[in-house]
Design a protein around this motif. Sequence first.
Motif, PDB file in Angstrom:
ATOM      1  N   GLY A  38      37.702  -8.076  20.515  1.00  0.00           N
ATOM      2  CA  GLY A  38      36.261  -8.105  20.718  1.00  0.00           C
ATOM      3  C   GLY A  38      35.487  -7.188  19.808  1.00  0.00           C
ATOM      4  O   GLY A  38      35.899  -6.900  18.685  1.00  0.00           O
ATOM      5  N   CYS A  39      34.357  -6.683  20.347  1.00  0.00           N
ATOM      6  CA  CYS A  39      33.441  -5.862  19.562  1.00  0.00           C
ATOM      7  C   CYS A  39      34.122  -4.581  19.115  1.00  0.00           C
ATOM      8  O   CYS A  39      34.789  -3.903  19.896  1.00  0.00           O
ATOM      9  CB  CYS A  39      32.217  -5.541  20.417  1.00  0.00           C
ATOM     10  SG  CYS A  39      31.164  -4.261  19.701  1.00  0.00           S
ATOM     11  N   ILE A  40      33.954  -4.239  17.819  1.00  0.00           N
ATOM     12  CA  ILE A  40      34.582  -3.041  17.258  1.00  0.00           C
ATOM     13  C   ILE A  40      34.050  -1.772  17.944  1.00  0.00           C
ATOM     14  O   ILE A  40      34.759  -0.799  18.107  1.00  0.00           O
ATOM     15  CB  ILE A  40      34.356  -3.016  15.725  1.00  0.00           C
ATOM     16  CG1 ILE A  40      35.355  -3.970  15.084  1.00  0.00           C
ATOM     17  CG2 ILE A  40      34.469  -1.605  15.146  1.00  0.00           C
ATOM     18  CD1 ILE A  40      35.256  -4.110  13.596  1.00  0.00           C
ATOM     19  N   TYR A  41      32.788  -1.842  18.400  1.00  0.00           N
ATOM     20  CA  TYR A  41      32.188  -0.641  18.994  1.00  0.00           C
ATOM     21  C   TYR A  41      32.428  -0.526  20.500  1.00  0.00           C
ATOM     22  O   TYR A  41      32.767   0.543  20.986  1.00  0.00           O
ATOM     23  CB  TYR A  41      30.683  -0.606  18.694  1.00  0.00           C
ATOM     24  CG  TYR A  41      30.414  -0.436  17.224  1.00  0.00           C
ATOM     25  CD1 TYR A  41      30.563   0.809  16.616  1.00  0.00           C
ATOM     26  CD2 TYR A  41      30.065  -1.520  16.430  1.00  0.00           C
ATOM     27  CE1 TYR A  41      30.366   0.968  15.250  1.00  0.00           C
ATOM     28  CE2 TYR A  41      29.853  -1.375  15.064  1.00  0.00           C
ATOM     29  CZ  TYR A  41      30.002  -0.127  14.487  1.00  0.00           C
ATOM     30  OH  TYR A  41      29.812   0.023  13.138  1.00  0.00           O
ATOM     31  N   CYS A  42      32.247  -1.633  21.254  1.00  0.00           N
ATOM     32  CA  CYS A  42      32.335  -1.475  22.715  1.00  0.00           C
ATOM     33  C   CYS A  42      33.478  -2.277  23.324  1.00  0.00           C
ATOM     34  O   CYS A  42      33.751  -2.162  24.512  1.00  0.00           O
ATOM     35  CB  CYS A  42      31.007  -1.842  23.367  1.00  0.00           C
ATOM     36  SG  CYS A  42      30.706  -3.608  23.387  1.00  0.00           S
ATOM     37  N   GLY A  43      34.143  -3.108  22.526  1.00  0.00           N
ATOM     38  CA  GLY A  43      35.279  -3.869  23.046  1.00  0.00           C
ATOM     39  C   GLY A  43      34.889  -5.139  23.791  1.00  0.00           C
ATOM     40  O   GLY A  43      35.749  -5.887  24.244  1.00  0.00           O
ATOM     41  N   LEU A  59      27.936 -10.146  15.591  1.00  0.00           N
ATOM     42  CA  LEU A  59      26.965  -9.468  16.449  1.00  0.00           C
ATOM     43  C   LEU A  59      27.534  -9.401  17.857  1.00  0.00           C
ATOM     44  O   LEU A  59      28.079 -10.386  18.368  1.00  0.00           O
ATOM     45  CB  LEU A  59      25.641 -10.243  16.458  1.00  0.00           C
ATOM     46  CG  LEU A  59      24.562  -9.688  17.385  1.00  0.00           C
ATOM     47  CD1 LEU A  59      23.978  -8.380  16.830  1.00  0.00           C
ATOM     48  CD2 LEU A  59      23.431 -10.695  17.586  1.00  0.00           C
ATOM     49  N   CYS A  60      27.418  -8.229  18.471  1.00  0.00           N
ATOM     50  CA  CYS A  60      27.879  -8.094  19.854  1.00  0.00           C
ATOM     51  C   CYS A  60      26.673  -8.318  20.757  1.00  0.00           C
ATOM     52  O   CYS A  60      25.660  -7.642  20.620  1.00  0.00           O
ATOM     53  CB  CYS A  60      28.472  -6.705  20.073  1.00  0.00           C
ATOM     54  SG  CYS A  60      28.889  -6.412  21.797  1.00  0.00           S
ATOM     55  N   ARG A  61      26.812  -9.284  21.663  1.00  0.00           N
ATOM     56  CA  ARG A  61      25.696  -9.603  22.559  1.00  0.00           C
ATOM     57  C   ARG A  61      25.496  -8.504  23.609  1.00  0.00           C
ATOM     58  O   ARG A  61      24.432  -8.394  24.190  1.00  0.00           O
ATOM     59  CB  ARG A  61      25.955 -10.937  23.265  1.00  0.00           C
ATOM     60  CG  ARG A  61      25.915 -12.117  22.351  1.00  0.00           C
ATOM     61  CD  ARG A  61      24.561 -12.820  22.455  1.00  0.00           C
ATOM     62  NE  ARG A  61      24.590 -14.088  21.744  1.00  0.00           N
ATOM     63  CZ  ARG A  61      23.792 -14.369  20.738  1.00  0.00           C
ATOM     64  NH1 ARG A  61      22.909 -13.481  20.318  1.00  0.00           N
ATOM     65  NH2 ARG A  61      23.857 -15.545  20.143  1.00  0.00           N
ATOM     66  N   ASP A  62      26.515  -7.703  23.846  1.00  0.00           N
ATOM     67  CA  ASP A  62      26.391  -6.657  24.863  1.00  0.00           C
ATOM     68  C   ASP A  62      25.775  -5.382  24.308  1.00  0.00           C
ATOM     69  O   ASP A  62      24.752  -4.925  24.776  1.00  0.00           O
ATOM     70  CB  ASP A  62      27.748  -6.370  25.514  1.00  0.00           C
ATOM     71  CG  ASP A  62      28.084  -7.452  26.531  1.00  0.00           C
ATOM     72  OD1 ASP A  62      27.141  -8.029  27.112  1.00  0.00           O
ATOM     73  OD2 ASP A  62      29.279  -7.742  26.720  1.00  0.00           O
ATOM     74  N   CYS A  63      26.405  -4.774  23.273  1.00  0.00           N
ATOM     75  CA  CYS A  63      25.845  -3.516  22.760  1.00  0.00           C
ATOM     76  C   CYS A  63      24.829  -3.758  21.653  1.00  0.00           C
ATOM     77  O   CYS A  63      24.254  -2.803  21.123  1.00  0.00           O
ATOM     78  CB  CYS A  63      26.954  -2.551  22.323  1.00  0.00           C
ATOM     79  SG  CYS A  63      27.797  -3.022  20.810  1.00  0.00           S
ATOM     80  N   LYS A  64      24.651  -5.041  21.299  1.00  0.00           N
ATOM     81  CA  LYS A  64      23.642  -5.449  20.297  1.00  0.00           C
ATOM     82  C   LYS A  64      23.926  -4.924  18.898  1.00  0.00           C
ATOM     83  O   LYS A  64      23.060  -4.975  18.038  1.00  0.00           O
ATOM     84  CB  LYS A  64      22.215  -4.997  20.712  1.00  0.00           C
ATOM     85  CG  LYS A  64      21.824  -5.329  22.142  1.00  0.00           C
ATOM     86  CD  LYS A  64      21.348  -6.767  22.250  1.00  0.00           C
ATOM     87  CE  LYS A  64      20.881  -7.105  23.653  1.00  0.00           C
ATOM     88  NZ  LYS A  64      21.870  -7.826  24.437  1.00  0.00           N
TER      89      LYS A  64
HETATM   90 ZN    ZN Z   1      29.632  -4.184  21.454  1.00  0.00          ZN
END
Ligand code: ZN
Length: 348
Positions: free
Chosen positions: A54-59, A77-82
């Motif tokens: 998943g997202c590199i920043y928040c998983g 683009l991560c839909r959660d952490c934007k």
């Molecule tokens: Zn994220």
Amino acid sequence: MADTLNLKEVIIAYRKLSFSDQAAFYAMVPNDFCLTDGNLQSFLIETRISADHGCIYCGSSHVVKNGIRKDGTQRFLCRDCKKSFLPTSESVTSRTRKTLSVWASYLKCMLDKKTLREASEECGISMSTAFSWRHKILDALHEINGKVLLDGTVEADETFFDVSYKGNHKNFELPREPHKRGHSVRTKGLSSEKVCVPCAVNDAGFSYARPGKTGKVSSDCIKKIFDGVIAPGAVLCTDNEKAYAGFASSQGIRLVQTDTDCRVTHRQGKAYGIQRINAWHSRLKGFLHRFRGVSTKYLENYLVWNDVLENSQRSREEVMELLLSQILTVRISLRNRDIPCRPPLPAL
Ligand SMILES: [Zn+2]
């Protein structure tokens, strides 16, 4: 329309090559065919983003594709952490203008122990880029590889390197008169101008070495360096240095020490000595000699590099695969300007 060949035509063309060109072609294929920018990018997407990463920043798995950059890099683009990110974000290769295939050729140079000049020529990068890439890669290797566990018969002994303050420029006051280039430290014996490096190697060929402190070896230094490195069931062989006795008894490790002449000792029909570690020291010195005076603050990185090359009883291709999969994918945040910021002498 551009000329493109299908597989059959490639094979026909290959057969038309001279013998030496066929050999050159064949030598190139197994190493380079998979290391294109496109393939490396797909590999990073697969190992760092897709599936359960998943997202590199928040998983978060709530990740969508978000356009392609001019250089062909897929943006996400991560839909959660934007946050928006690339397959290389938060890795050794992030924030560099060179492509992944240049990084792959650089890793190959490291595998071949090439000097900065050789690597910079081969990869078409500047000497300063070659320098910062080397230490970014070694910092990452250090973080990934941590400590090994040496079991079986483990030989340990310390070796010494001249202290070098090379590369300490900004606001650094040299604690002594500078040495002339190419001259080694004159002081005889174990002065504060030598860094003690305890090293250990086992009978399977795995090794571990880290810089201790300056001057003579101490039991405190041995404890700090070898704690968790020598397996409790191992037999530790050393010369008659007392520092090892305290360490071995505190860890419940069987210790066999040689006499003052370092002769082979026989115990229960088995011969114990320190020839293996002495030969290992010579190889280490040979390895470091290539780099013409390693600065003490980077010594640990060179020891990690040597360990990775020494510890891999794998084929060259396997080590390369290991380097690619570890170095390019590990999450690490390193900036060029942080590289020289490490203590001039070992912190131990
Ligand atoms: Zn994220």
